[in-house]
Write a protein that holds these residues in place. Sequence first.
Motif, PDB file in Angstrom:
ATOM      1  N   LYS A   7      -4.508  -1.108 -15.725  1.00 34.28           N
ATOM      2  CA  LYS A   7      -4.621   0.225 -15.118  1.00 34.28           C
ATOM      3  C   LYS A   7      -4.024   0.184 -13.722  1.00 34.28           C
ATOM      4  N   GLY A   9      -3.580   2.243 -10.153  1.00 35.12           N
ATOM      5  CA  GLY A   9      -4.146   3.340  -9.359  1.00 35.12           C
ATOM      6  C   GLY A   9      -3.084   4.147  -8.651  1.00 35.12           C
ATOM      7  N   GLY A  10      -3.531   5.149  -7.915  1.00 33.03           N
ATOM      8  CA  GLY A  10      -2.648   6.103  -7.252  1.00 33.03           C
ATOM      9  C   GLY A  10      -1.568   5.490  -6.382  1.00 33.03           C
ATOM     10  N   THR A  11      -1.934   4.497  -5.566  1.00 32.26           N
ATOM     11  CA  THR A  11      -0.935   3.926  -4.666  1.00 32.26           C
ATOM     12  C   THR A  11       0.084   3.087  -5.447  1.00 32.26           C
ATOM     13  N   ARG A  45      -1.816  10.019  -2.921  1.00 28.60           N
ATOM     14  CA  ARG A  45      -2.987  10.777  -2.471  1.00 28.60           C
ATOM     15  C   ARG A  45      -2.526  12.004  -1.706  1.00 28.60           C
ATOM     16  N   TYR A 177      -5.378  -2.610 -11.322  1.00 33.75           N
ATOM     17  CA  TYR A 177      -4.475  -2.887 -10.200  1.00 33.75           C
ATOM     18  C   TYR A 177      -4.646  -1.825  -9.126  1.00 33.75           C
ATOM     19  N   THR A 178      -4.800  -2.302  -7.870  1.00 33.69           N
ATOM     20  CA  THR A 178      -5.015  -1.362  -6.780  1.00 33.69           C
ATOM     21  C   THR A 178      -4.338  -1.862  -5.511  1.00 33.69           C
ATOM     22  N   GLY A 182      -8.726  -7.610  -4.257  1.00 35.65           N
ATOM     23  CA  GLY A 182      -9.776  -7.732  -5.263  1.00 35.65           C
ATOM     24  C   GLY A 182     -11.047  -7.146  -4.691  1.00 35.65           C
ATOM     25  N   MET A 184     -14.069  -7.197  -2.376  1.00 34.30           N
ATOM     26  CA  MET A 184     -14.444  -7.850  -1.139  1.00 34.30           C
ATOM     27  C   MET A 184     -15.957  -7.658  -0.943  1.00 34.30           C
ATOM     28  N   ASP A 187     -16.191  -2.771   2.030  1.00 33.51           N
ATOM     29  CA  ASP A 187     -14.903  -2.069   2.060  1.00 33.51           C
ATOM     30  C   ASP A 187     -14.097  -2.560   3.261  1.00 33.51           C
ATOM     31  N   PRO A 188     -12.960  -3.233   3.017  1.00 31.19           N
ATOM     32  CA  PRO A 188     -12.196  -3.794   4.145  1.00 31.19           C
ATOM     33  C   PRO A 188     -11.695  -2.733   5.125  1.00 31.19           C
ATOM     34  N   ARG A 189     -11.672  -1.478   4.694  1.00 33.50           N
ATOM     35  CA  ARG A 189     -11.243  -0.415   5.612  1.00 33.50           C
ATOM     36  C   ARG A 189     -12.247  -0.198   6.740  1.00 33.50           C
ATOM     37  N   MET A 208     -22.910  -2.334  -6.931  1.00 35.05           N
ATOM     38  CA  MET A 208     -22.024  -1.973  -5.809  1.00 35.05           C
ATOM     39  C   MET A 208     -21.291  -0.664  -6.099  1.00 35.05           C
ATOM     40  N   SER A 213     -19.195   1.611  -3.663  1.00 30.00           N
ATOM     41  CA  SER A 213     -17.964   0.840  -3.540  1.00 30.00           C
ATOM     42  C   SER A 213     -16.949   1.403  -4.523  1.00 30.00           C
ATOM     43  N   LYS A 214     -15.944   2.119  -4.005  1.00 32.80           N
ATOM     44  CA  LYS A 214     -15.093   2.846  -4.939  1.00 32.80           C
ATOM     45  C   LYS A 214     -13.932   2.013  -5.467  1.00 32.80           C
ATOM     46  N   VAL A 215     -13.972   0.696  -5.243  1.00 31.99           N
ATOM     47  CA  VAL A 215     -12.882  -0.137  -5.748  1.00 31.99           C
ATOM     48  C   VAL A 215     -12.808  -0.072  -7.277  1.00 31.99           C
TER      49      VAL A 215
END
Length: 405
Positions: A7, A9-11, A45, A177-178, A182, A184, A187-189, A208, A213-215
């Motif tokens: 799969k 993702g958007g990016t 996005r 795939y994002t 992977g 973390m 959220d690393p942001r 999570m 956690s939206k990963v």
Amino acid sequence: MGIIVQKFGGTSVASRDSCAKVAAKVKKAIGAGNKVVVVVSAMGRRPAPYATDTLLDLISSYCQEVESRERDAIASCGEVISAAILASALKAEGLNAMSMTGFQAGIMTDGNFTDARISSIDTSRLSMLLEEGIVPVVAGFQGMNRSGDITTLGRGGSDTTAAALAAALKAEKVEIYTDVEGVMTADPRIVPEARFQKNVSYHDMAEMANLGSKVVHPRAVEIAMKSRTPLVIRNTFSESEGTVVDDGPISDVGSTVPDKPVSGITHTLGVTRVLIDISGKSGEDVSLEVLNSLAAAGISIDMISLFADRVAFIVSDKDADRTEACLSGMGFEFSTKRGCGTVSVVGQIMRGIPGVMSKVVKALRDAGIEIIQTSDSHNSISCLMRAEDVERAARALHSEFEPGM
Ligand code: ADP
Ligand code: MG
């Protein structure tokens, strides 16, 4: 030869360059002797032209109250566009690929527009394509209800499509795939110190995901867990192995005292706290009346605390107006606080390990953060706070518990 569902993702499908990266991943899996089913999200996005939110903004600019059937009809287009483009890009790379809508891929759902659940999958067409050496590129996030209308699966629903197809096809694994390496520890942001995790158990990942956690989408984890399909979260833009979500690290198996009570920190934003005064009304029945009428209005509530004289819970900010209207209609005295957030510590077997709650409270207090309310489960403790405190709280709890070390 095994089947792998990949799969993106958007990016990952946002541009020509990123589609080339996607093609490389698909080629590599096929080169290793696998049959591959691809699932895609909408491109990019907001404000990217075909991103889901851009399409929703577009329809809203024509009509204030868009019917949910039409909302789903337009929301599903982003993925259909991605699928056609990616299938063409894969063909240009020499792969035999074919785009499909959710329905063409056999995905049937219930009738709950905007947050439908998959009810069945007829894999016959997908299996036939795979037999013929064709890579199906399936539009994620969508299906069709029994009346033949297009439905969508809720935010992050392409993950669910991928996990459900993997389960139905008895795939070896599903790869999500994002844009991160992977899973973390946070959220690393918002927590730059967050650490990469090589292996996470289904249980921890589900908790999570449910706590923000939206990963990966919680329903995707649930499906993978039920069907015992390993779920691998990986980066489209790097060669790293990613995080394997399965039964979990061997060291956890059989041990009743985990080395670390906390394996991750999650957060949510955009929630409203509701506090209803029910003093003077007769206890239990009143709480029940509140819960029933919110359920009937389709408003999902969380962090529910019932007391003899009050009821407290949270709703999404976007449901706040409807919640207020519903409670006013019932004649309740209540207050609402918009713009809150939650921060949760998640881990296996947290309940019964002494001192976790006191550490949470102390860390937040030392950071000068007011806890509005808490809730806990077997595997987690969540704190409600003002949105502006969320980042600091997540960092404070991350350094208090040092998950992943
Ligand atoms: P996609 O469009 O590929 O589905 P998402 O935005 O849904 O991507 O999910 C990836 C994002 O999830 C990351 O960019 C990251 O900010 C966020 N995220 C939240 N929690 C975590 C976590 N624990 N580990 C990794 N990423 C996380
Ligand atoms: Mg996602």
